[in-house]
Design a protein around this motif. Sequence first.
Motif, mmCIF file in Angstrom:
data_model
loop_
_atom_site.group_PDB
_atom_site.id
_atom_site.type_symbol
_atom_site.label_atom_id
_atom_site.label_comp_id
_atom_site.label_asym_id
_atom_site.label_seq_id
_atom_site.Cartn_x
_atom_site.Cartn_y
_atom_site.Cartn_z
ATOM 1 N N ALA A 78 0.829 -1.214 0.000
ATOM 2 C CA ALA A 78 0.000 0.000 0.000
ATOM 3 C C ALA A 78 0.862 1.263 0.000
ATOM 4 N N ARG A 79 1.906 1.260 0.830
ATOM 5 C CA ARG A 79 2.740 2.456 0.944
ATOM 6 C C ARG A 79 3.648 2.651 -0.276
ATOM 7 N N LYS A 80 4.289 1.575 -0.711
ATOM 8 C CA LYS A 80 5.289 1.696 -1.771
ATOM 9 C C LYS A 80 4.675 1.940 -3.144
ATOM 10 N N PHE A 81 3.486 1.389 -3.371
ATOM 11 C CA PHE A 81 2.882 1.481 -4.704
ATOM 12 C C PHE A 81 1.571 2.267 -4.698
ATOM 13 N N ASN A 82 1.454 3.164 -3.726
ATOM 14 C CA ASN A 82 0.326 4.109 -3.682
ATOM 15 C C ASN A 82 -1.031 3.406 -3.750
ATOM 16 N N GLN A 83 -1.221 2.416 -2.895
ATOM 17 C CA GLN A 83 -2.492 1.680 -2.859
ATOM 18 C C GLN A 83 -3.232 1.889 -1.539
ATOM 19 N N ILE A 84 -2.848 2.920 -0.802
ATOM 20 C CA ILE A 84 -3.513 3.211 0.477
ATOM 21 C C ILE A 84 -4.953 3.634 0.202
ATOM 22 N N SER A 85 -5.890 3.040 0.923
ATOM 23 C CA SER A 85 -7.304 3.368 0.744
ATOM 24 C C SER A 85 -8.057 3.188 2.056
ATOM 25 N N LYS A 86 -9.222 3.815 2.148
ATOM 26 C CA LYS A 86 -10.065 3.669 3.335
ATOM 27 C C LYS A 86 -10.540 2.227 3.473
ATOM 28 N N LEU A 87 -10.879 1.605 2.338
ATOM 29 C CA LEU A 87 -11.298 0.200 2.363
ATOM 30 C C LEU A 87 -10.178 -0.678 2.899
ATOM 31 N N GLY A 88 -8.957 -0.398 2.469
ATOM 32 C CA GLY A 88 -7.813 -1.163 2.936
ATOM 33 C C GLY A 88 -7.624 -1.052 4.436
ATOM 34 N N GLU A 89 -7.800 0.157 4.972
ATOM 35 C CA GLU A 89 -7.674 0.356 6.415
ATOM 36 C C GLU A 89 -8.727 -0.436 7.169
ATOM 37 N N VAL A 90 -9.960 -0.410 6.663
ATOM 38 C CA VAL A 90 -11.051 -1.147 7.314
ATOM 39 C C VAL A 90 -10.765 -2.651 7.278
ATOM 40 N N LEU A 91 -10.397 -3.153 6.097
ATOM 41 C CA LEU A 91 -10.092 -4.580 5.965
ATOM 42 C C LEU A 91 -8.956 -4.991 6.891
ATOM 43 N N ASN A 92 -7.947 -4.151 6.989
ATOM 44 C CA ASN A 92 -6.782 -4.460 7.803
ATOM 45 C C ASN A 92 -7.122 -4.509 9.288
ATOM 46 N N GLU A 93 -7.802 -3.471 9.777
ATOM 47 C CA GLU A 93 -8.095 -3.385 11.209
ATOM 48 C C GLU A 93 -9.138 -4.416 11.642
ATOM 49 N N VAL A 94 -10.251 -4.471 10.916
ATOM 50 C CA VAL A 94 -11.312 -5.417 11.274
ATOM 51 C C VAL A 94 -10.835 -6.845 11.044
ATOM 52 N N GLY A 95 -10.115 -7.049 9.932
ATOM 53 C CA GLY A 95 -9.610 -8.384 9.627
ATOM 54 C C GLY A 95 -8.677 -8.907 10.691
ATOM 55 N N ASP A 96 -7.799 -8.053 11.200
ATOM 56 C CA ASP A 96 -6.861 -8.471 12.255
ATOM 57 C C ASP A 96 -7.588 -8.897 13.518
ATOM 58 N N ILE A 97 -8.570 -8.100 13.923
ATOM 59 C CA ILE A 97 -9.293 -8.402 15.162
ATOM 60 C C ILE A 97 -10.103 -9.686 15.028
ATOM 61 N N VAL A 98 -10.838 -9.807 13.922
ATOM 62 C CA VAL A 98 -11.643 -11.014 13.702
ATOM 63 C C VAL A 98 -10.735 -12.238 13.597
ATOM 64 N N SER A 99 -9.631 -12.103 12.886
ATOM 65 C CA SER A 99 -8.701 -13.223 12.717
ATOM 66 C C SER A 99 -8.122 -13.672 14.050
ATOM 67 N N ASP A 100 -7.751 -12.718 14.901
ATOM 68 C CA ASP A 100 -7.215 -13.067 16.217
ATOM 69 C C ASP A 100 -8.228 -13.878 17.027
ATOM 70 N N VAL A 101 -9.459 -13.406 17.060
ATOM 71 C CA VAL A 101 -10.505 -14.096 17.834
ATOM 72 C C VAL A 101 -10.692 -15.512 17.317
ATOM 73 N N ILE A 102 -10.749 -15.670 15.995
ATOM 74 C CA ILE A 102 -10.955 -16.988 15.397
ATOM 75 C C ILE A 102 -9.797 -17.933 15.732
ATOM 76 N N ILE A 103 -8.573 -17.432 15.634
ATOM 77 C CA ILE A 103 -7.400 -18.288 15.883
ATOM 78 C C ILE A 103 -7.260 -18.633 17.357
ATOM 79 N N PHE A 104 -7.583 -17.692 18.250
ATOM 80 C CA PHE A 104 -7.445 -17.955 19.693
ATOM 81 C C PHE A 104 -8.558 -18.851 20.225
ATOM 82 N N PHE A 105 -9.688 -18.875 19.545
ATOM 83 C CA PHE A 105 -10.867 -19.584 20.055
ATOM 84 C C PHE A 105 -10.611 -21.053 20.409
#
Length: 201
Positions: A78-105
Amino acid sequence: MISIYKLKPKFQQILNPLLLFLYKHKITANQITIGSIFLSIFIALLFWNADINKWYFLSLPIGLLLRMAFNALDGMMARKFNQISKLGEVLNEVGDIVSDVIIFFPLLKFQSESLYLIIIFIILSVINEFSGLLGKVIGGARRYDGPMGKSDRAFILGIYGLSQFFEVNISDYSNFIFGVVTLLLVLSTFTRLKKSLNEAK
């Protein structure tokens, strides 16, 4: 504070050739993030069924290392090739939290003697990531301070997977281990919030 996250610059250097390969083949940052979420689901499924086949426990050290690579690569892309987006931020933050919960469960299944501590650990992991995100809101920068940030939790779970693969019984020490991890999570969350507030002043 000590955290594996501080090794990220070196880790990113190692991943640079792979980053260029993915970019050359028109893989986007958001696609990498989505891939990380699906990888997390796959890891969790193998972990849950590791009582059927102990080799599935290796999905934790191997899979979580791959997930860390995915998490580094999407940001680098995202940073190196100018792909930063609001959708990317949402996917990254929500995805990390959901993924953690699923893996720890699945820990609830394998270390049931520490049921309540593991529930608290999962809840605090979510709060910890949320407090890091708050840093961007009130202080202008996303906080990743440890101890027991996302990378540290992945490392601990990877060690856990190896211990279970080699049939090391940690039941007698489970409460102590998850108790310490929980306290470190509280310290990490407090550190993130404190530094965010200091930056906001």
